[in-house]
Scaffold this motif. Structure first.
Motif, PDB file in Angstrom:
ATOM      1  N   PHE A  66     -25.404   8.995   6.335  1.00 40.35           N
ATOM      2  CA  PHE A  66     -25.502   8.129   5.162  1.00 40.35           C
ATOM      3  C   PHE A  66     -25.645   6.716   5.715  1.00 40.35           C
ATOM      4  O   PHE A  66     -24.684   6.150   6.252  1.00 40.35           O
ATOM      5  N   HIS A 112     -19.724   7.820   8.119  1.00 37.96           N
ATOM      6  CA  HIS A 112     -21.056   7.926   7.532  1.00 37.96           C
ATOM      7  C   HIS A 112     -21.838   9.120   8.065  1.00 37.96           C
ATOM      8  O   HIS A 112     -23.010   9.299   7.718  1.00 37.96           O
ATOM      9  N   LEU A 138     -26.483  18.938  -2.366  1.00 40.75           N
ATOM     10  CA  LEU A 138     -25.351  18.095  -2.756  1.00 40.75           C
ATOM     11  C   LEU A 138     -25.068  18.304  -4.238  1.00 40.75           C
ATOM     12  O   LEU A 138     -25.957  18.146  -5.075  1.00 40.75           O
ATOM     13  N   GLN A 170     -16.417  14.527   7.301  1.00 40.08           N
ATOM     14  CA  GLN A 170     -17.204  13.638   8.145  1.00 40.08           C
ATOM     15  C   GLN A 170     -16.704  13.700   9.585  1.00 40.08           C
ATOM     16  O   GLN A 170     -15.627  14.224   9.869  1.00 40.08           O
ATOM     17  N   ILE A 217     -15.759  12.632   2.289  1.00 40.69           N
ATOM     18  CA  ILE A 217     -16.436  11.855   1.255  1.00 40.69           C
ATOM     19  C   ILE A 217     -16.616  12.770   0.052  1.00 40.69           C
ATOM     20  O   ILE A 217     -16.554  13.991   0.180  1.00 40.69           O
ATOM     21  N   THR A 218     -16.830  12.175  -1.103  1.00 42.86           N
ATOM     22  CA  THR A 218     -17.008  12.950  -2.327  1.00 42.86           C
ATOM     23  C   THR A 218     -18.370  12.633  -2.932  1.00 42.86           C
ATOM     24  O   THR A 218     -18.746  11.458  -3.056  1.00 42.86           O
ATOM     25  N   ILE A 219     -19.068  13.663  -3.316  1.00 49.48           N
ATOM     26  CA  ILE A 219     -20.388  13.534  -3.937  1.00 49.48           C
ATOM     27  C   ILE A 219     -20.221  13.657  -5.451  1.00 49.48           C
ATOM     28  O   ILE A 219     -19.478  14.505  -5.941  1.00 49.48           O
ATOM     29  N   VAL A 275     -22.210   8.611  -3.569  1.00 53.72           N
ATOM     30  CA  VAL A 275     -21.211   8.955  -2.566  1.00 53.72           C
ATOM     31  C   VAL A 275     -19.977   8.083  -2.794  1.00 53.72           C
ATOM     32  O   VAL A 275     -20.091   6.853  -2.896  1.00 53.72           O
ATOM     33  N   ASN A 276     -18.816   8.721  -2.884  1.00 51.93           N
ATOM     34  CA  ASN A 276     -17.534   8.034  -3.096  1.00 51.93           C
ATOM     35  C   ASN A 276     -17.537   7.116  -4.317  1.00 51.93           C
ATOM     36  O   ASN A 276     -16.830   6.108  -4.350  1.00 51.93           O
ATOM     37  N   LEU A 291     -19.670   2.806   3.239  1.00 48.74           N
ATOM     38  CA  LEU A 291     -18.548   3.692   2.969  1.00 48.74           C
ATOM     39  C   LEU A 291     -17.374   3.276   3.857  1.00 48.74           C
ATOM     40  O   LEU A 291     -17.519   3.221   5.080  1.00 48.74           O
TER      41      LEU A 291
END
Length: 184
Positions: A86, A120, A131, A139, A145-147, A156-157, A180
């Motif tokens: 990311f 990331h 996703l 990670q 992280i949360t999608i 993301v997040n 992030l």
């Protein structure tokens, strides 16, 4: 009997060493210098570019490239992977509080910078069609992280929108519009 067990391998080793004397090859200074350079130093203009080469070629990722270099992660991200990265654009870094990026680029903050950058990166290739809303992804730094999906967009997040996805020879890059920050 015990002497034979130790004596025979010792004799064989001595013969092997004696036979190989004088046949040692000497490496050129060029090969020695590039031997420690790692995967990133491989020159290949024909194959699909890896994650690092794509980022280096992007005018929107100069801050990210500088950070990856300062964190000594260039060779790691140039390896076979596969990785899902990311990748925040320069404008994403500009949104951070003043002095944050400069502080993280200090040699004394290398571990903190690595932690942020590794947050990331995921192992494996996760294209956008894989996703899903509510998905939690582990990670490289050990955090998740949360999608989420909002109005058809992947977030993301809850803060970073995926604005583009670029396939690479060693994974995929999801270009995002926010940095992030790993949870404490």
């Amino acid at each position: 009997m015990n002497l034979k067990i130790y004596f025979l391998p010792a004799v064989a080793l001595s013969i092997l060493v004696a036979c190989n004397q004088g046949t040692e090859t000497v490496e050129s200074p060029t090969s020695i210098a590039s031997a420690g350079a790692g995967q990133a130093s491989v020159q290949d203009d024909d194959s699909q570019k890896d994650i690092v080469k794509i980022a280096v070629g992007s005018k929107e990722h100069t801050t990210l490239v500088k950070a990856v270099q300062a964190a000594d992660l260039v060779n790691s991200l140039s390896n076979a992977g596969p990785f899902t990265v990311f990748a925040p654009v320069n404008a994403a870094f500009d949104k951070l509080p003043a002095g944050t990026v400069e502080g993280l680029l200090e040699p004394s903050k290398k571990a903190d910078l690595q932690n942020v950058l590794e947050y990331h990166v995921g192992v494996g290739v996760l294209k956008t069609d894989l996703l899903v809303d509510g998905q939690s992804l582990g990670q490289v730094n050990g955090k998740n992280i949360t999608i989420s999906k909002k109005d058809g967009k992947i977030v993301v997040n809850g803060t970073a929108n995926i604005i583009a996805s670029i396939p690479a020879s060693n994974g995929i890059i999801h270009v995002i519009d926010a940095v992030l920050l790993p949870p404490q």
